[in-house]
Design an enzyme around this catalytic site. Sequence first.
Site, short mmCIF file in Angstrom:
data_model
loop_
_atom_site.label_atom_id
_atom_site.label_comp_id
_atom_site.label_asym_id
_atom_site.label_seq_id
_atom_site.Cartn_x
_atom_site.Cartn_y
_atom_site.Cartn_z
N ARG A 242 49.47 1.07 21.62
CA ARG A 242 49.56 1.97 22.77
C ARG A 242 50.75 1.64 23.66
O ARG A 242 50.95 2.30 24.68
CB ARG A 242 48.29 1.84 23.59
CG ARG A 242 47.57 3.15 23.82
CD ARG A 242 46.28 2.79 24.54
NE ARG A 242 45.57 3.90 25.05
CZ ARG A 242 44.58 4.52 24.40
NH1 ARG A 242 44.28 4.21 23.17
NH2 ARG A 242 43.93 5.48 25.00
N ARG B 114 34.24 17.32 26.88
CA ARG B 114 33.76 16.46 25.79
C ARG B 114 32.41 15.80 26.13
O ARG B 114 32.19 15.34 27.24
CB ARG B 114 34.80 15.36 25.53
CG ARG B 114 34.33 14.32 24.55
CD ARG B 114 35.47 13.59 23.93
NE ARG B 114 36.13 12.67 24.86
CZ ARG B 114 37.16 11.91 24.50
NH1 ARG B 114 37.66 11.98 23.29
NH2 ARG B 114 37.72 11.10 25.38
N ARG C 62 31.81 10.63 28.93
CA ARG C 62 32.48 9.35 29.18
C ARG C 62 32.90 9.27 30.64
O ARG C 62 33.36 10.24 31.21
CB ARG C 62 33.71 9.22 28.28
CG ARG C 62 33.48 8.31 27.11
CD ARG C 62 34.57 8.40 26.10
NE ARG C 62 35.88 8.07 26.64
CZ ARG C 62 37.00 8.03 25.90
NH1 ARG C 62 36.93 8.31 24.61
NH2 ARG C 62 38.15 7.73 26.45
N LYS D 277 42.65 12.48 18.09
CA LYS D 277 42.82 11.33 17.20
C LYS D 277 41.46 10.84 16.67
O LYS D 277 41.32 10.61 15.48
CB LYS D 277 43.49 10.16 17.95
CG LYS D 277 44.86 10.47 18.52
CD LYS D 277 45.50 9.23 19.15
CE LYS D 277 44.73 8.67 20.35
NZ LYS D 277 44.75 9.50 21.56
N ARG E 168 45.21 8.73 32.83
CA ARG E 168 45.41 8.40 31.41
C ARG E 168 46.65 9.08 30.86
O ARG E 168 47.39 8.50 30.06
CB ARG E 168 44.17 8.80 30.59
CG ARG E 168 43.01 7.83 30.78
CD ARG E 168 41.67 8.45 30.50
NE ARG E 168 41.47 8.83 29.12
CZ ARG E 168 40.54 9.69 28.71
NH1 ARG E 168 39.74 10.26 29.59
NH2 ARG E 168 40.42 9.97 27.45
P1 ADP Z 1 41.76 8.23 24.79
O1 ADP Z 1 42.78 8.07 23.69
O2 ADP Z 1 41.08 9.55 24.75
O3 ADP Z 1 42.27 7.87 26.16
P2 ADP Z 1 40.34 5.81 23.90
O4 ADP Z 1 38.90 5.78 23.55
O5 ADP Z 1 41.33 5.58 22.81
O6 ADP Z 1 40.56 7.22 24.58
O7 ADP Z 1 40.64 4.75 25.05
C1 ADP Z 1 39.86 4.63 26.20
C2 ADP Z 1 40.35 3.49 27.07
O8 ADP Z 1 40.24 2.25 26.36
C3 ADP Z 1 41.82 3.56 27.47
O9 ADP Z 1 42.03 4.36 28.60
C4 ADP Z 1 42.14 2.08 27.72
O10 ADP Z 1 41.64 1.64 28.95
C5 ADP Z 1 41.33 1.37 26.65
N1 ADP Z 1 42.13 1.18 25.41
C6 ADP Z 1 41.92 1.77 24.21
N2 ADP Z 1 42.85 1.37 23.31
C7 ADP Z 1 43.67 0.51 23.97
C8 ADP Z 1 44.82 -0.23 23.61
N3 ADP Z 1 45.34 -0.18 22.37
N4 ADP Z 1 45.40 -1.00 24.56
C9 ADP Z 1 44.91 -1.09 25.80
N5 ADP Z 1 43.83 -0.40 26.21
C10 ADP Z 1 43.20 0.38 25.32
#
Ligand code: ADP
Length: 218
Positions: A88, A127, A160, A13, A171
């Site tokens: 999410r 990554r 990360r 994404k 996750r």
């Molecule tokens: P990925 O999609 O690879 O897990 P992201 O960078 O989108 O990575 O998200 C990393 C972390 O940030 C998530 O595991 C969560 O803890 C938090 N996060 C990101 N977007 C949201 C969201 N919309 N709602 C709640 N937590 C979020």
Amino acid sequence: MRIVLLGPPGAGKGTQAAILTDYYKVLHLATGDLLREEVAKASELGLKAKGYMEKGELAPDELVIDMVINKLNSPEAEKGFILDGFPRNVAQAEAFGKRLAEKSINLDNVIYLETSEDIIVKRLTGRRICRACGAVYHVVNIPPKVKGVCDKCGGELYQRKDDTIETIKNRLKVYNQQTAALIDYYKKEDKLFMVSGDVDTRELFTKLQEYFKKQNII
Ligand code: ADP
Ligand code: ZN
């Protein structure tokens, strides 16, 4: 262009959103990136979100929803946006939908990147990210010319904290329990476009470009 990218962690994404927003000149709104910035600044919001992020849990809805709404209200969002990592869960999708309706804004599409689990794990464990400019690499798929150094800016590459195997597993669990429900949610709204996230970046970009053209999404 008003798009949501939906898919499991590691679906690509962020990579796709970066290429698309560069090409279509719309706002890239990545809640994960915004939250990581807040954590780095040790802001009140960052301190609240940090623990959840490190465990691979979702940060509290109200924090994330407010953050997104603020960004959507900013002038940068006027030309359009690509949301990456939001909504999410159903509560976030509902709050977001309500906000859009209030502003008489229509979401064009939700692009669902369907991705297999073995590919996800390989992508996320390999990554690496540039500390300075945020460029994304992969130790096997997209290696930098010099190990540990960003091709674009010479910055230091890091992994990360949540890209370790245990946190990745969590996750994925959180994704399946909370986020996957949005596939049906947006199918019912007749907004879902499903595409394979297993293909390489270039191929996926071309596919999406063709799709947007056909749909008159610019
Ligand atoms: P990925 O999609 O690879 O897990 P992201 O960078 O989108 O990575 O998200 C990393 C972390 O940030 C998530 O595991 C969560 O803890 C938090 N996060 C990101 N977007 C949201 C969201 N919309 N709602 C709640 N937590 C979020
Ligand atoms: Zn860099």
